[in-house]
Design a protein around this motif. Structure first.
Motif, PDB file in Angstrom:
ATOM      1  N   PRO A 271       0.844  -1.200   0.000  1.00 47.92           N
ATOM      2  CA  PRO A 271       0.000   0.000   0.000  1.00 47.92           C
ATOM      3  C   PRO A 271       0.875   1.245   0.000  1.00 47.92           C
ATOM      4  CG  PRO A 271      -0.119  -1.114   2.122  1.00 47.92           C
ATOM      5  CD  PRO A 271       0.709  -1.984   1.232  1.00 47.92           C
ATOM      6  N   ILE A 272       0.342   2.327  -0.569  1.00 51.09           N
ATOM      7  CA  ILE A 272       1.124   3.564  -0.728  1.00 51.09           C
ATOM      8  C   ILE A 272       1.761   3.995   0.596  1.00 51.09           C
ATOM      9  CG2 ILE A 272       0.797   6.063  -1.043  1.00 51.09           C
ATOM     10  CD1 ILE A 272      -0.899   5.446  -3.470  1.00 51.09           C
ATOM     11  N   ASN A 273       0.998   3.873   1.681  1.00 53.20           N
ATOM     12  CA  ASN A 273       1.492   4.386   2.974  1.00 53.20           C
ATOM     13  C   ASN A 273       2.587   3.521   3.594  1.00 53.20           C
ATOM     14  OD1 ASN A 273      -0.402   2.354   3.270  1.00 53.20           O
ATOM     15  ND2 ASN A 273      -0.882   3.008   5.365  1.00 53.20           N
ATOM     16  N   GLN A 274       2.990   2.416   2.939  1.00 53.58           N
ATOM     17  CA  GLN A 274       4.087   1.597   3.477  1.00 53.58           C
ATOM     18  C   GLN A 274       5.339   1.652   2.599  1.00 53.58           C
ATOM     19  OE1 GLN A 274       2.970  -2.450   4.447  1.00 53.58           O
ATOM     20  NE2 GLN A 274       1.033  -1.802   5.369  1.00 53.58           N
ATOM     21  N   ILE A 275       5.255   2.332   1.464  1.00 50.55           N
ATOM     22  CA  ILE A 275       6.379   2.295   0.514  1.00 50.55           C
ATOM     23  C   ILE A 275       7.622   2.969   1.086  1.00 50.55           C
ATOM     24  CG2 ILE A 275       7.191   3.059  -1.752  1.00 50.55           C
ATOM     25  CD1 ILE A 275       4.351   2.665  -2.802  1.00 50.55           C
ATOM     26  N   GLU A 276       7.472   4.205   1.571  1.00 49.36           N
ATOM     27  CA  GLU A 276       8.649   4.930   2.060  1.00 49.36           C
ATOM     28  C   GLU A 276       9.331   4.164   3.200  1.00 49.36           C
ATOM     29  OE1 GLU A 276       7.838   9.013   2.879  1.00 49.36           O
ATOM     30  OE2 GLU A 276       9.920   9.453   3.426  1.00 49.36           O
ATOM     31  N   ALA A 277       8.528   3.612   4.101  1.00 48.26           N
ATOM     32  CA  ALA A 277       9.103   2.859   5.232  1.00 48.26           C
ATOM     33  C   ALA A 277       9.897   1.659   4.728  1.00 48.26           C
ATOM     34  CB  ALA A 277       7.986   2.397   6.155  1.00 48.26           C
ATOM     35  N   ASN A 278       9.384   0.979   3.702  1.00 47.24           N
ATOM     36  CA  ASN A 278      10.106  -0.170   3.150  1.00 47.24           C
ATOM     37  C   ASN A 278      11.444   0.243   2.549  1.00 47.24           C
ATOM     38  OD1 ASN A 278       8.694  -3.123   2.641  1.00 47.24           O
ATOM     39  ND2 ASN A 278       7.253  -1.552   3.298  1.00 47.24           N
ATOM     40  N   VAL A 279      11.457   1.398   1.890  1.00 44.20           N
ATOM     41  CA  VAL A 279      12.722   1.870   1.294  1.00 44.20           C
ATOM     42  C   VAL A 279      13.710   2.224   2.400  1.00 44.20           C
ATOM     43  CG1 VAL A 279      13.798   3.589  -0.205  1.00 44.20           C
ATOM     44  CG2 VAL A 279      11.505   2.738  -0.751  1.00 44.20           C
ATOM     45  N   GLN A 280      13.223   2.931   3.426  1.00 43.87           N
ATOM     46  CA  GLN A 280      14.115   3.317   4.528  1.00 43.87           C
ATOM     47  C   GLN A 280      14.660   2.078   5.246  1.00 43.87           C
ATOM     48  OE1 GLN A 280      11.336   5.815   6.550  1.00 43.87           O
ATOM     49  NE2 GLN A 280      11.970   7.688   5.465  1.00 43.87           N
ATOM     50  N   LEU A 281      13.823   1.091   5.430  1.00 41.60           N
ATOM     51  CA  LEU A 281      14.266  -0.160   6.077  1.00 41.60           C
ATOM     52  C   LEU A 281      15.385  -0.806   5.260  1.00 41.60           C
ATOM     53  CD1 LEU A 281      11.183  -2.253   7.279  1.00 41.60           C
ATOM     54  CD2 LEU A 281      13.210  -1.628   8.610  1.00 41.60           C
ATOM     55  N   GLN A 282      15.173  -0.884   3.951  1.00 37.72           N
ATOM     56  CA  GLN A 282      16.182  -1.517   3.100  1.00 37.72           C
ATOM     57  C   GLN A 282      17.496  -0.762   3.181  1.00 37.72           C
ATOM     58  OE1 GLN A 282      17.580  -0.248   0.011  1.00 37.72           O
ATOM     59  NE2 GLN A 282      18.811  -2.105  -0.292  1.00 37.72           N
ATOM     60  N   LYS A 283      17.412   0.576   3.079  1.00 40.95           N
ATOM     61  CA  LYS A 283      18.643   1.364   3.092  1.00 40.95           C
ATOM     62  C   LYS A 283      19.387   1.216   4.420  1.00 40.95           C
ATOM     63  CE  LYS A 283      18.452   2.937  -1.070  1.00 40.95           C
ATOM     64  NZ  LYS A 283      19.420   2.477  -2.074  1.00 40.95           N
ATOM     65  N   SER A 284      18.647   1.150   5.527  1.00 36.18           N
ATOM     66  CA  SER A 284      19.374   1.080   6.808  1.00 36.18           C
ATOM     67  C   SER A 284      19.849  -0.339   7.111  1.00 36.18           C
ATOM     68  CB  SER A 284      18.500   1.621   7.940  1.00 36.18           C
ATOM     69  OG  SER A 284      17.352   0.842   8.082  1.00 36.18           O
ATOM     70  N   LEU A 285      19.112  -1.361   6.674  1.00 34.46           N
ATOM     71  CA  LEU A 285      19.513  -2.753   6.966  1.00 34.46           C
ATOM     72  C   LEU A 285      20.545  -3.268   5.963  1.00 34.46           C
ATOM     73  CD1 LEU A 285      16.004  -4.312   7.784  1.00 34.46           C
ATOM     74  CD2 LEU A 285      17.826  -3.740   9.408  1.00 34.46           C
ATOM     75  N   CYS A 286      20.638  -2.656   4.793  1.00 32.19           N
ATOM     76  CA  CYS A 286      21.494  -3.185   3.726  1.00 32.19           C
ATOM     77  C   CYS A 286      22.612  -2.212   3.331  1.00 32.19           C
ATOM     78  CB  CYS A 286      20.654  -3.535   2.498  1.00 32.19           C
ATOM     79  SG  CYS A 286      19.350  -4.725   2.840  1.00 32.19           S
ATOM     80  N   ASN A 287      23.080  -1.410   4.287  1.00 35.87           N
ATOM     81  CA  ASN A 287      24.237  -0.523   4.044  1.00 35.87           C
ATOM     82  C   ASN A 287      24.073   0.325   2.791  1.00 35.87           C
ATOM     83  OD1 ASN A 287      25.065  -2.057   6.138  1.00 35.87           O
ATOM     84  ND2 ASN A 287      26.881  -2.920   5.148  1.00 35.87           N
ATOM     85  N   GLU A 288      22.839   0.833   2.557  1.00 33.52           N
ATOM     86  CA  GLU A 288      22.587   1.725   1.422  1.00 33.52           C
ATOM     87  C   GLU A 288      22.841   1.058   0.070  1.00 33.52           C
ATOM     88  OE1 GLU A 288      21.963   5.066   4.095  1.00 33.52           O
ATOM     89  OE2 GLU A 288      21.965   5.289   1.913  1.00 33.52           O
ATOM     90  N   ALA A 289      22.836  -0.261   0.024  1.00 27.97           N
ATOM     91  CA  ALA A 289      23.014  -0.934  -1.273  1.00 27.97           C
ATOM     92  C   ALA A 289      21.860  -0.557  -2.191  1.00 27.97           C
ATOM     93  CB  ALA A 289      23.038  -2.451  -1.070  1.00 27.97           C
TER      94      ALA A 289
END
Ligand code: SF4
Length: 432
Positions: A271-289
């Motif tokens: 859902p639209i309201n979860q997209i930004e959080a998913n991106v931020q999670l990926q960037k912080s958990l995956c060393n900005e890969a």
């Protein structure tokens, strides 16, 4: 040496130079981004004729087009036709997802024909060959799997999707929390079936170093697959998905230490309201890969128009920091895409990528729109066509009805821009 190893040593490769030119950035910016693992340049040493493309932080958001046969449809000529259409529509990379016909011959033909980076999902071929040779996908051996991965690398594949994060722990989390649409990733489903049948851990996780060795030898970029991606909005951002993402973050670190270029794949139905959080999670958990998402699809009910659904999610994801969009075609969830579906999918994702680039302040993105608006203001139709994302369609639609004047047939003599120009050009006389 891989691009990452070169960059870490402070060296600038010809590929980095080409990427810098394409992005309009200094080559040192590219080298530093590669050295930090925030930019990748998928460029297998065996891919002749490749035009390198950079994916990652500070670069234009890239668009991938999936092509390939299915068990009942498709052949080399049809897929080369789709490749041509994808290139013509402006895709940055293509993935060959073939599961029918002579999979190896199709892949080699696509690599030979493509100047774009080519990606594959080797577990498809390994599973299908296990079915043919051993009678069942679950009878695939580790050597079958790694042998196929090596074959793809030798052939010149620039990036491979490997679902290393589908672990027994992730499957347990899925079973405990339950889902509406379980596992929708084809590779994820093959692997999960294999693991449950053989009561074994994922060989791509357990023997990750073996995978890193192959990738390093040919400079294949690993695209850590999201086998646990949500296939329904109801399953978005659940524990199985996040469990997988945490695992992928650890595998990113190991790849980086081994000198192997790596990106991370992401959802799926969100859902639209979860997209930004998913991106931020990926960037912080995956060393900005670099983050590579499918869509995301922001509703489950628009089949037949999922290129639009995916573009809506893609624009939001790109604006939030996603680097790479896997396109979605109008045929998603319904059938194997044909060439027109490929074209529509690429264009829709390019709109999303560009809208995201404007929001991210990517160099030249906003300027492109400003030039378009100036040409529009000046009724310079040729320049508008040249600047438009799809000049062929621009001209075809504009010429459907012509007025003979400078305005278009939308408003004709009541053209707002003509009227505004007429009255705004009247010299202002100082009020007495
Ligand atoms: S006629 Fe209408 S749509 Fe066409 S250029 Fe003028 S204002 Fe724009």
């Amino acid at each position: 040496m891989t691009q990452l190893e070169l960059a870490k040593e402070g060296a600038v490769s010809p590929q980095m130079g080409q990427v810098a030119q394409h992005e309009g950035l200094a080559v040192e910016v590219i080298r530093q981004g590669v050295a930090l693992g925030r930019i990748v340049i998928p460029a297998n040493i065996n891919h002749r004729g490749l035009v390198p493309c950079g994916i990652g932080q500070g670069l234009k958001t890239k668009v991938n087009a999936n092509i390939g046969t299915s068990p009942d449809f498709g052949d080399i000529d049809t897929e080369l036709g789709k490749l041509k259409v994808a290139v013509g529509a402006g895709a940055d990379t293509v993935m060959d997802l073939s599961t029918g016909g002579d999979i190896a011959a199709i892949r080699r033909a696509i690599i030979a024909e493509s100047t774009l980076p080519v990606g594959t999902v080797p577990i498809y071929q390994a599973s299908i060959e296990a079915l043919a040779n051993h009678g069942a996908i679950v009878k695939m051996t580790d050597d079958d799997l790694f042998g196929t991965i090596e074959e793809h690398a030798r052939d010149g594949v620039d990036f491979i999707t490997v679902h290393c994060g589908v672990t027994r722990q992730a499957i347990d989390r899925l079973r405990i929390q339950k889902r509406v649409a379980d596992v929708v990733s084809r590779g994820g489903a093959f692997l999960m079936g294999w693991m449950l049948h053989n009561e074994s851990e994922n060989p791509l996780y357990e023997q990750y170093d073996r995978l890193l060795e192959i990738a390093r030898q040919y400079d294949v970029t690993l695209s850590l697959g999201d086998g646990m991606r949500p296939g329904s909005l109801a399953d978005a951002t659940d524990r199985a998905q996040i469990e997988e993402l945490i695992t992928l973050g650890e595998l990113v670190q190991r790849a980086y230490q081994a000198g192997v270029q790596v990106i991370v794949e992401g959802p799926g139905h969100l859902p639209i309201n979860q997209i930004e959080a998913n991106v931020q999670l990926q960037k912080s958990l995956c060393n900005e890969a670099p983050f590579y998402v499918l869509g995301p699809l922001v509703t489950d009910v628009a089949a037949g128009y999922d290129h639009i659904t995916g573009a809506i999610g893609g624009a939001i994801a790109a604006a939030a920091g996603t680097d790479f969009l896997c396109y979605v075609t109008p045929a998603e969830h319904l059938s194997l895409p044909d060439s027109e579906d490929v074209r529509q999918g690429v264009i829709a994702s390019r709109i999303a990528a560009h809208a995201g680039d404007i929001a991210k302040g990517i160099k030249g993105a906003g300027e492109w729109d400003r030039k378009m608006s100036l040409a529009r203001k000046n009724f310079n139709w040729a320049e508008q066509a040249r600047l438009s994302l799809d000049p062929e369609r621009f001209s075809r639609v504009h010429e459907k009805h012509t007025t003979g004047g400078q305005a278009c047939s939308m408003c004709g003599e009541f053209c707002a821009m003509e009227i505004a120009e007429k009255y705004l050009s009247i010299p202002v006389t100082k009020c007495p």
